[in-house]
Design a protein around this motif. Structure first.
Motif, PDB file in Angstrom:
ATOM      1  N   GLY A  85       0.802   8.031  -6.138  1.00  0.00           N
ATOM      2  CA  GLY A  85       0.338   9.219  -5.444  1.00  0.00           C
ATOM      3  C   GLY A  85      -1.011   9.061  -4.758  1.00  0.00           C
ATOM      4  O   GLY A  85      -1.687  10.039  -4.450  1.00  0.00           O
ATOM      5  N   VAL A  86      -1.430   7.811  -4.530  1.00  0.00           N
ATOM      6  CA  VAL A  86      -2.704   7.570  -3.846  1.00  0.00           C
ATOM      7  C   VAL A  86      -2.452   7.437  -2.349  1.00  0.00           C
ATOM      8  O   VAL A  86      -1.309   7.311  -1.906  1.00  0.00           O
ATOM      9  N   HIS A  87      -3.522   7.450  -1.557  1.00  0.00           N
ATOM     10  CA  HIS A  87      -3.373   7.230  -0.120  1.00  0.00           C
ATOM     11  C   HIS A  87      -3.443   5.731   0.156  1.00  0.00           C
ATOM     12  O   HIS A  87      -4.287   5.036  -0.413  1.00  0.00           O
ATOM     13  N   PRO A  88      -2.551   5.193   1.028  1.00  0.00           N
ATOM     14  CA  PRO A  88      -2.564   3.744   1.291  1.00  0.00           C
ATOM     15  C   PRO A  88      -3.941   3.251   1.738  1.00  0.00           C
ATOM     16  O   PRO A  88      -4.357   2.157   1.335  1.00  0.00           O
ATOM     17  N   GLY A  89      -4.636   4.075   2.527  1.00  0.00           N
ATOM     18  CA  GLY A  89      -5.949   3.672   3.021  1.00  0.00           C
ATOM     19  C   GLY A  89      -6.957   3.581   1.884  1.00  0.00           C
ATOM     20  O   GLY A  89      -7.710   2.609   1.775  1.00  0.00           O
ATOM     21  N   ALA A 116       0.838  -1.201   0.000  1.00  0.00           N
ATOM     22  CA  ALA A 116       0.000   0.000   0.000  1.00  0.00           C
ATOM     23  C   ALA A 116       0.873   1.252   0.000  1.00  0.00           C
ATOM     24  O   ALA A 116       0.542   2.257  -0.636  1.00  0.00           O
ATOM     25  N   GLU A 117       1.989   1.217   0.718  1.00  0.00           N
ATOM     26  CA  GLU A 117       2.884   2.372   0.740  1.00  0.00           C
ATOM     27  C   GLU A 117       3.617   2.513  -0.593  1.00  0.00           C
ATOM     28  O   GLU A 117       3.878   3.624  -1.053  1.00  0.00           O
ATOM     29  N   ASN A 118       3.940   1.376  -1.196  1.00  0.00           N
ATOM     30  CA  ASN A 118       4.570   1.435  -2.516  1.00  0.00           C
ATOM     31  C   ASN A 118       3.619   2.059  -3.531  1.00  0.00           C
ATOM     32  O   ASN A 118       4.025   2.875  -4.359  1.00  0.00           O
ATOM     33  N   ALA A 119       2.340   1.668  -3.451  1.00  0.00           N
ATOM     34  CA  ALA A 119       1.342   2.245  -4.353  1.00  0.00           C
ATOM     35  C   ALA A 119       1.250   3.749  -4.109  1.00  0.00           C
ATOM     36  O   ALA A 119       1.136   4.534  -5.050  1.00  0.00           O
ATOM     37  N   PHE A 137       4.116  10.840   0.963  1.00  0.00           N
ATOM     38  CA  PHE A 137       4.940   9.687   0.593  1.00  0.00           C
ATOM     39  C   PHE A 137       5.965  10.025  -0.469  1.00  0.00           C
ATOM     40  O   PHE A 137       6.588   9.143  -1.030  1.00  0.00           O
ATOM     41  N   GLN A 138       6.106  11.308  -0.759  1.00  0.00           N
ATOM     42  CA  GLN A 138       7.044  11.661  -1.825  1.00  0.00           C
ATOM     43  C   GLN A 138       8.486  11.657  -1.319  1.00  0.00           C
ATOM     44  O   GLN A 138       9.422  11.548  -2.092  1.00  0.00           O
ATOM     45  N   THR A 139       8.645  11.758   0.023  1.00  0.00           N
ATOM     46  CA  THR A 139       9.973  11.688   0.616  1.00  0.00           C
ATOM     47  C   THR A 139      10.135  10.299   1.222  1.00  0.00           C
ATOM     48  O   THR A 139       9.226   9.823   1.883  1.00  0.00           O
ATOM     49  N   PRO A 140      11.282   9.675   1.009  1.00  0.00           N
ATOM     50  CA  PRO A 140      11.479   8.354   1.633  1.00  0.00           C
ATOM     51  C   PRO A 140      11.539   8.476   3.155  1.00  0.00           C
ATOM     52  O   PRO A 140      11.798   9.554   3.686  1.00  0.00           O
TER      53      PRO A 140
END
Length: 840
Positions: free
Chosen positions: A96-100, A88-91, A462-465
Motif C-alpha cells: 500500500g505504499v507509493h512506488p515513488g 515498485a508497483e508490486n510493492a 494500485f488496489q485494482t489491477p
RNA sequence: GCCCCUGUGGCGGAAUUGGUAGACGCGCUCGACUCAAAAUCGAGUUUCCUACGAAGUGCCGGUUCGAAUCCGGCCAGGGGUACCA
C-alpha cells in the motif's frame, strides 16, 4: 608508527570517506588537461538493499577507477539509479505504499550502503531515471526519434490475464497461468509503440567487428540475435485461388517439402476460420499460453489441416496447408514450407500427423534413401532426390533454386533478420509517460516539447489491477495540441530498457534544458570500461548500442559505439538451506543456520536442514548475505578484498564465511607489516627490489586486464617476501610500494598507512609506483628436461642460452639417461628458455 | 526448443595462450608461543605406489615430439530467449 596499534576499520573507513568527500577528491573535471577515462558499472535497480553482486561489480570498477587516477587519468566514475520498473508497483500493491516513495527511500538506503564501501564515485552527477529531470529529457529524445521516423505504432501480442484484466510480464506468467489470479493466460493483440531498431540491423552487426575489447561470447550472442540470413521468399499457388508467400533459409531442401504451414494469426488462417468453426476453435486454442519464444518452441507441435492444397513450384504436387502453433507471424512472412527431414520442428509435426518425411540431403549419393534415426538432419551434405539440383552441395543448390525461382518470376532471394523491432509500450504506471496525445480528429499527435516533462500523477490507486494511468480521473484528459479539441494522453509508459539506453550520456553532462551537451559527450565518450552482469549480454547492450547509433544518425552526437571495452562479471553465489514442509520447500537464510561438519542446523532449535546447491543469491531462496552486516564485522577493505580474491571476475564467486575471515586477517597482517616501515633503514636487497618491481608491473597488467584474482595472488607473494626480508632501505621501499599497490583495492587501509608513514597528501592522489625495466628480467631460467614429452629433470641455465648448449646440458642429465636407457635419439626439440624434449 | 558460456586437489583457483599441471588463498594436519584459548609464527597437504615410478584437468575418441589449452562426439551445471532488471 607503532605496530602495537591495531587497524580499526570502523573508525578508519568513516574518517577517510569523510576526507575524500571533504576534498571532493573524485569529482571529475571536464576541463582537466589529463587524458579522460570514463569508468562505468551498470547502474543498479533500487530494489531495497545493496546486493553482494552489486558490491562485487562496483568494487571491480572502483579498483580500475582508482588505478586510472594513479596512472595520470582524469576519471569519470559516476553512479545512478535505474529507478523505474515493476517491483515498485508490486510493492505498492502489496504494501500500500507509493512506488515513488518506496523507490526514493530505497535509493536513500542503498546510497548510504554504497558510501560505506568507500567507492571513488563522483556523487555530484548522481541521477535517478524516475525523476522528471531525467525522464523529461527522455521524452524529448523520443520525440526526436519520432521526427526522424524511428518511432511507429503497430499491433502486437501481450500476455493477457483474463481474470485480473491486465497485461502480464513474461516473468508473471508461471506455467501458463497468471501469477496472482492463477487464470490461464491468453495472447491478446494491442496497438503499441515501436522503435525501428531493424533499420540499424546491418550497422549493429557490422559495428560488432569494431568492438575489439568486448568478450567474443557477447559479440557472438549479439550476432546470432540479430540473425542475418540469406534465404528465399516465394509464393505457393493455393487450391482456393490465393497465393501464399513463404520464406525459407533452406531453399536447397525445397524438394523435401511435405506440407506448408501458416501462423494462427496469418490472414490465410483467419480466412479459413471465418468459414470453419473447427479452424476457429483451433486458433482459439493457440491463443492459450504466453508469448515467450521458449514457451512457443517447447510447446507440443499442433496443427489444423485446412484442406487447402499448396502447389509445389517444381513438382506440381499439392502439399497440405496447415495452421500450426509453432509458426511465428513475426519472422519472415508468417508462413513456411515444411521440410521434416531437415528441420527438427517440422520433423516432430510430420511424425505427429503422419506426413511424409523425404530425405533430400545425405552424406553421399549412395545414402539417398537412408532412413532417419528418429530426428531431423540439419547438417551439411549432398543434395539427393531433388530433380535438377540432385548431386549439388547445399550452398550450390541454394543459389540454383533462388536463380530458378527468380527466373520464373515466382519470388526472390532475400536477406531476412531475426531481429525484430523494439516494442517499448508498457501498460504500467511506474515508467516514463510516452509523450503523445490521441485526438479523434487529428489522430496521434506528438506532445509539444514545451509541455515536457509530462510528469506522472501522484494520486494513483494500485488496489485494482491494470494501468492506474488509464483509470486516473483527470490525468489523461488534455486538449489536442493541433486542433484544441478534447483529446487523451497516451497512457502507456516506456520500457525501462529505454531509460538505461542513454544514461551514460547524461552522466557525461547534465544541462537542465536538454538531454546532454554534445561537447561533453565528445570529451568523455565512449565509456572506456563498462562492467556488468552477463545477463545483459543481449538486450540492454544492444538497445544502448542502437540508441547511441540512432542519436549519431540524427546528428546529435558523434560517437557510434557507447562502450569501448566491456567486461561481464560473474554472479555471487551461496549454498541454500531448506526443509520440506508438506508440498512446499521452506528456505532459511545463512544467518538462521549453523554449519556442522558436513551438515547444517537451525540455530533456533538445532533441527537439521538440507544443504542445497550453490546458486545465484536471490531473495526467494533466502541465500543472501547482507553487505551491511559483513562491513560491520570486517570493515570495507576486507569485503572489497574478498570480492577481488580467488574467483576470476568473469566467473561466479561462491560466498563463504571462511573466505571473508581470511581476507580480514590479511588486512591486519598488512597493517602489521606497514608498521615495520623504517624510513631510516639502510642497505640494499637486490632480490627483494627485483620482486617488488616485477610485482608492480604484473599487478598493473592484471588490473588493466581486470584479472583481479591474479593481482591479489601476486600481492600475497610480495607480502610474504617482504615479511621474510631483513630490514634494509630496499625493504622500506618495498613496503611503501605495497601500500601503493593495495591502494585501489583497500583504500582505507592504504590511506591510514600512507599518513602514518608521513607521506605527503592522500594516497588517492598519489601516483602508481614507477618500474625499473632492468629489474624485470631474471638472468637465470629453469629448463624442463623431457623424454617423449614426460618430465625427467629440470636444470638451471643462463637466459638466452644457445640451443646446442641446452641440448648438451639436457643430455648430461642422469635422470634423462636413465629414462632413455640407451635408446637411439631420433629428434631433439629445444624451446629456448623453456625446455628440451628428447624423442626416441 | 534455440543461442552462448563453464567444468582442474577437500574448496576457490593458477598455468607465460600448445611447452615443468596444482602458483596464491581457504580448509585441514603437525609443531612453536601460551596456564589455556584466540591471535601469530614454522612445516606439510593431487591420488596411487612394491618408493623405481605411475596415473591425473567432467566422459569417450583424435591431432601433435608434447594437450587443461586444438578438433569431433557425449554428460552435467549456468546465462539469455525480446514485458524481470
Amino acid at each position: 608508527m607503532s605496530s602495537e596499534t591495531r587497524f580499526d576499520p570502523a573508525s578508519a573507513d568513516a574518517r577517510w570517506q569523510k576526507a575524500w568527500e571533504g576534498a571532493q577528491t573524485f569529482r571529475a573535471d571536464s576541463n582537466s588537461p589529463r587524458p579522460k577515462c570514463f569508468v562505468l558499472e551498470m547502474f543498479p535497480y533500487p530494489s531495497g538493499r545493496i546486493h553482494i553482486g552489486h558490491v562485487r561489480n562496483y568494487t571491480m570498477g572502483d579498483v580500475l577507477a582508482r588505478y586510472k587516477r594513479m596512472t595520470g587519468h582524469e576519471v569519470l566514475h559516476p553512479m545512478g539509479w535505474d529507478a523505474f520498473g515493476m517491483p515498485a508497483e508490486n510493492a505498492a500493491m502489496e504494501q500500500g505504499v507509493h512506488p515513488g516513495g518506496w523507490t526514493r527511500a530505497n535509493i536513500e538506503h542503498m546510497k548510504a550502503q554504497l558510501k560505506r564501501l568507500g567507492f571513488a564515485l563522483d556523487w555530484s552527477r548522481e541521477l535517478a531515471t524516475c525523476e522528471p529531470d531525467y525522464y523529461g529529457h527522455e521524452q524529448a529524445l523520443f520525440l526526436d526519434m519520432y521526427a526522424a521516423g524511428l518511432v511507429y505504432r503497430k499491433e502486437s501480442e501481450v500476455n493477457w490475464d483474463p481474470v485480473d484484466m491486465t497485461v502480464l510480464a513474461n516473468e508473471q506468467v508461471i506455467d501458463g497461468k497468471g501469477w496472482r489470479s492463477g487464470a490461464e493466460v491468453e495472447k491478446r493483440k494491442l496497438n503499441q509503440w515501436f522503435l525501428r531498431i531493424t533499420d540499424f540491423a546491418e550497422d549493429l552487426l557490422e559495428g560488432l567487428g569494431t568492438l575489439d575489447h568486448w568478450p567474443d561470447k557477447v559479440r557472438l550472442m549479439q550476432e546470432n540475435w540479430i540473425g542475418k540470413s540469406r534465404g528465399l521468399e516465394f509464393s505457393f499457388d493455393l487450391s482456393n485461388g490465393e497465393t501464399l508467400p513463404v520464406y525459407t533459409t533452406r531453399p536447397d531442401t525445397i524438394f523435401g517439402a511435405s506440407f506448408v504451414a501458416v501462423a494462427p494469426d496469418h490472414p490465410v488462417a483467419q480466412g479459413v476460420a471465418a468459414q470453419n468453426c473447427d479452424a476457429a476453435r483451433f486458433i482459439e486454442l493457440c491463443k492459450k499460453g504466453g508469448t515467450t519464444a521458449a514457451e512457443l518452441e517447447t510447446a507440443e507441435k499442433l496443427g489444423f489441416d485446412t484442406g487447402i492444397g499448396a502447389r509445389h513450384p517444381f513438382t506440381g504436387a499439392y502439399l497440405p496447408l496447415y495452421i500450426a502453433n509453432f509458426v511465428l507471424m513475426d519472422y519472415g512472412t508468417g508462413a513456411i514450407m515444411a521440410v521434416p527431414g531437415h528441420d527438427q520442428r517440422d520433423f516432430e509435426f510430420a511424425t505427429r500427423y503422419g506426413l511424409p518425411i523425404p530425405r533430400v540431403v545425405a552424406a553421399s549419393l549412395e545414402d539417398a534413401d537412408k532412413p532417419f534415426a528418429g530426428e531431423a538432419e540439419a547438417g551439411d551434405g549432398v543434395i539427393v532426390n531433388s530433380g535438377f539440383i540432385t548431386g549439388m552441395s547445399v550452398e550450390d543448390a541454394k543459389r540454383e533454386v533462388i536463380a530458378r525461382i527468380e527466373g520464373e518470376g515466382r519470388g526472390e532471394g532475400k536477406t531476412v533478420w531475426r531481429l525484430r523491432d523494439w516494442g517499448v509500450s508498457r501498460q504500467r504506471y511506474w515508467g516514463t509517460p510516452i509523450p503523445f496525445i490521441h485526438c479523434a480528429g487529428c489522430g496521434v499527435v506528438p506532445a509539444p516539447k514545451s509541455s515536457l516533462p509530462i510528469t506522472l500523477p501522484e494520486d494513483v490507486d494500485f488496489q485494482t489491477p491494470g494501468n492506474p494511468l488509464l483509470r486516473h480521473p483527470t490525468w489523461k484528459h488534455v486538449e489536442c495540441p493541433k486542433c484544441g479539441a478534447k483529446a487523451e494522453r497516451e497512457t502507456d509508459t516506456l520500457d525501462t530498457f529505454v531509460d538505461s539506453s542513454w544514461y551514460f550520456l547524461r552522466f557525461a553532462s547534465q544541462p537542465a534544458d536538454r538531454p546532454f551537451d554534445p561537447e561533453e559527450v565528445a570529451r568523455w565518450l565512449p565509456v572506456e570500461q563498462y562492467i556488468g552482469g552477463i545477463e545483459h549480454a543481449i538486450l540492454h547492450l544492444l538497445y544502448a548500442r542502437f540508441w547511441t547509433r540512432a542519436l549519431a544518425r540524427m546528428g546529435q552526437i558523434e560517437v557510434k559505439e557507447p562502450f569501448a571495452s566491456l567486461f561481464t562479471q560473474g554472479m555471487v553465489t551461496h549454498e541454500t538451506y531448506s526443509r520440506r514442509a508438506g508440498e512446499r520447500e521452506v528456505f532459511f537464510s545463512p544467518e538462521e543456520v549453523t554449519r556442522t561438519g558436513d551438515g547444517a542446523r537451525l540455530e533456533a532449535d538445532g533441527s537439521p536442514v538440507t544443504i542445497g546447491r550453490v546458486i545465484k543469491m536471490s531473495k526467494s531462496k533466502k541465500n543472501v548475505v547482507d553487505p551491511d552486516t559483513i562491513i560491520d564485522r570486517f570493515g570495507a577493505d576486507a569485503v572489497r578484498w574478498f570480492m577481488l580474491s580467488d574467483s576470476p571476475p568473469e566467473r561466479d564467486l561462491p560466498w563463504s564465511e571462511a573466505g571473508i575471515e581470511g581476507c580480514s586477517r590479511f588486512v591486519h597482517r598488512l597493517w602489521r607489516l606497514f608498521g615495520a616501515h623504517d624510513a631510516a633503514a639502510q642497505g640494499e636487497d637486490r632480490p627483494l627490489e627485483r620482486k617488488a618491481h616485477q610485482t608492480v608491473a604484473a599487478v598493473a597488467q592484471d588490473i588493466e586486464a581486470l584479472g583481479f584474482n591474479k593481482a591479489v595472488a601476486r600481492i600475497y607473494e610480495l607480502t610474504g617476501a617482504v615479511e621474510k626480508a631483513r630490514p634494509s632501505a630496499s625493504r622500506s621501499a618495498a613496503i611503501r610500494t605495497l601500500v601503493q599497490l593495495v591502494a585501489p583495492m583497500m583504500p582505507h587501509l592504504a590511506e591510514e598507512a600512507w599518513a602514518a608513514m608521513g607521506q605527503p597528501g592522500m594516497i588517492a592522489n598519489a601516483p602508481w609506483p614507477a618500474v625499473d625495466p632492468a629489474l624485470l628480467v631474471e638472468d637465470e631460467v629453469t629448463i624442463a628436461v623431457q623424454h617423449m614429452g614426460k618430465l625427467r629433470d629440470t636444470l638451471t641455465a643462463p637466459r638466452g642460452a644457445a640451443k646446442e648448449d641446452l641440448e648438451a646440458l639436457a643430455l648430461a642429465s642422469e635422470n634423462l639417461q636413465r629414462s632413455l636407457a640407451g635408446a637411439a635419439v631420433r629428434k631433439v626439440i629445444v624451446v629456448p628458455d623453456r625446455l628440451v624434449n628428447i624423442v626416441t
